[in-house]
Design an enzyme around this catalytic site. Structure first.
Site, PDB file in Angstrom:
ATOM      1  N   ARG A  97       0.854  -1.189   0.000  1.00  0.00           N
ATOM      2  CA  ARG A  97       0.000   0.000   0.000  1.00  0.00           C
ATOM      3  C   ARG A  97       0.888   1.236   0.000  1.00  0.00           C
ATOM      4  NH1 ARG A  97      -4.915  -1.244  -1.254  1.00  0.00           N
ATOM      5  NH2 ARG A  97      -5.616   0.738  -0.413  1.00  0.00           N
ATOM      6  N   HIS A 135      13.017  -2.962  -2.225  1.00  0.00           N
ATOM      7  CA  HIS A 135      12.423  -2.859  -3.552  1.00  0.00           C
ATOM      8  C   HIS A 135      13.139  -3.829  -4.489  1.00  0.00           C
ATOM      9  CE1 HIS A 135      10.336  -1.093  -6.929  1.00  0.00           C
ATOM     10  NE2 HIS A 135      11.485  -1.028  -7.571  1.00  0.00           N
ATOM     11  N   ASP A 175       9.223   4.836  -4.056  1.00  0.00           N
ATOM     12  CA  ASP A 175      10.498   4.176  -4.355  1.00  0.00           C
ATOM     13  C   ASP A 175      11.664   5.150  -4.510  1.00  0.00           C
ATOM     14  OD1 ASP A 175       9.268   1.686  -4.194  1.00  0.00           O
ATOM     15  OD2 ASP A 175       8.703   1.702  -6.298  1.00  0.00           O
ATOM     16  N   GLU A 224      17.451 -10.618  -2.054  1.00  0.00           N
ATOM     17  CA  GLU A 224      16.714  -9.828  -1.048  1.00  0.00           C
ATOM     18  C   GLU A 224      16.859 -10.450   0.334  1.00  0.00           C
ATOM     19  OE1 GLU A 224      12.663  -8.591  -1.943  1.00  0.00           O
ATOM     20  OE2 GLU A 224      12.983  -9.014  -4.060  1.00  0.00           O
TER      21      GLU A 224
HETATM   22  C1  GAR Z   1       9.501  -8.724  -2.545  1.00  0.00           C
HETATM   23  O1  GAR Z   1      10.105  -9.074  -3.757  1.00  0.00           O
HETATM   24  C2  GAR Z   1       9.643  -7.241  -2.304  1.00  0.00           C
HETATM   25  O2  GAR Z   1      10.862  -6.703  -2.760  1.00  0.00           O
HETATM   26  C3  GAR Z   1       8.495  -6.704  -3.110  1.00  0.00           C
HETATM   27  O3  GAR Z   1       7.444  -7.605  -2.864  1.00  0.00           O
HETATM   28  C4  GAR Z   1       7.977  -8.891  -2.633  1.00  0.00           C
HETATM   29  C5  GAR Z   1       7.388  -9.441  -1.350  1.00  0.00           C
HETATM   30  O4  GAR Z   1       7.722 -10.789  -1.197  1.00  0.00           O
HETATM   31  N1  GAR Z   1       8.165  -5.373  -2.722  1.00  0.00           N
HETATM   32  C6  GAR Z   1       7.688  -4.478  -3.561  1.00  0.00           C
HETATM   33  O5  GAR Z   1       7.460  -4.726  -4.746  1.00  0.00           O
HETATM   34  C7  GAR Z   1       7.417  -3.122  -2.956  1.00  0.00           C
HETATM   35  N2  GAR Z   1       7.016  -2.202  -3.965  1.00  0.00           N
HETATM   36  P1  GAR Z   1       7.628 -11.458   0.232  1.00  0.00           P
HETATM   37  O6  GAR Z   1       6.221 -11.184   0.774  1.00  0.00           O
HETATM   38  O7  GAR Z   1       7.830 -12.924  -0.031  1.00  0.00           O
HETATM   39  O8  GAR Z   1       8.690 -10.877   1.101  1.00  0.00           O
END
Ligand code: GAR
Length: 219
Positions: free
Chosen positions: A95, A113, A149, A178
């Site tokens: 969000r 990100h 971002d 990540e």
């Molecule tokens: C992750 O890749 C994170 O970087 C991205 O959502 C995914 C969540 O995965 N975040 C965004 O895109 C923020 N704009 P997860 O729930 O398995 O951690």
């Protein structure tokens, strides 16, 4: 040294949350961080199960129950402060936050990100990286500013883009990065090694690997 108390905000699967639990959760001896709360805006987020399994407090603040973003953010803010968090961590929280919320956590709100910012802000980052034909893609941990971002970059990890990649294979490679980068960045913050000077994050005491990355490798 006192542990840094963090609240982790999620919207779904929570694999990044899991990496934080594995590094800083209740079962980890000598963690510099205590996860005091996992907050989800979605009641069905699997990350809530991960947190509960680890014995971490959870709460749901369902955005659908609020008339506007200001009241939704105020409710989240109240929960986060009630649990004594000092740093708010966005781990797949999908969000957009209001300027007021962001201002209240200035330099104490971090996001991960799935791209090498400032490239590929927004959604569908892996598909857009493939479309652009870049040779490196990756992920960024940064302090949050009102514009989506953006904000001082704390740490980045680069992964190669391979000729045979599709969105899934590339996304999986980035996600694995990540899971290493986020704990690393949060540990630096917890150890007091990150300051913000101007609009840049400065890392004190950092280690650097290698001098350059090449993809592809030529003769
Ligand atoms: C992750 O890749 C994170 O970087 C991205 O959502 C995914 C969540 O995965 N975040 C965004 O895109 C923020 N704009 P997860 O729930 O398995 O951690």
């Amino acid at each position: 040294m006192a542990k840094l108390k963090i609240a982790v905000l999620i919207s779904g699967r929570g694999s990044n949350l899991q990496a934080l639990i594995d590094n800083f959760g209740p079962a980890v001896a000598n963690s510099p961080i205590e996860i005091v709360l996992v907050l989800s805006n979605r009641p069905d987020a699997f990350g809530l199960t991960r947190a509960a399994r680890a014995g971490i407090a959870t709460t749901i603040v369902d955005h659908k129950a609020f008339a506007d973003r200001t009241s939704f953010d105020a409710a989240m803010d109240q929960e986060i402060r009630a649990h004594g968090a000092e740093l708010v961590v966005l781990a797949g929280f999908l969000r957009l936050l209001t300027d007021g919320f962001i201002a209240g956590w200035h330099d104490r709100l971090v996001n991960i990100h799935p791209a090498l910012l400032p490239a590929f802000k927004g959604l569908k980052t892996h598909a857009r990286a493939l479309e652009a034909g870049v040779r490196f893609h990756g992920c960024t941990v940064h302090f949050v500013r009102p514009e989506m971002d953006t904000g001082p970059i704390i740490a980045q990890a680069a992964v190669p883009v391979r000729p045979e990649d599709d969105e899934n294979s590339l996304g999986g490679r980035v996600l694995a990065a990540e899971h290493r980068l986020f704990p690393l960045a949060l540990r630096l913050i917890a150890e007091g090694k990150v300051t913000v000077e101007g609009e840049r994050a400065v890392i004190h005491d950092a280690a650097f690997a290698g001098s350059a990355l090449f993809n592809p490798l030529g003769a």
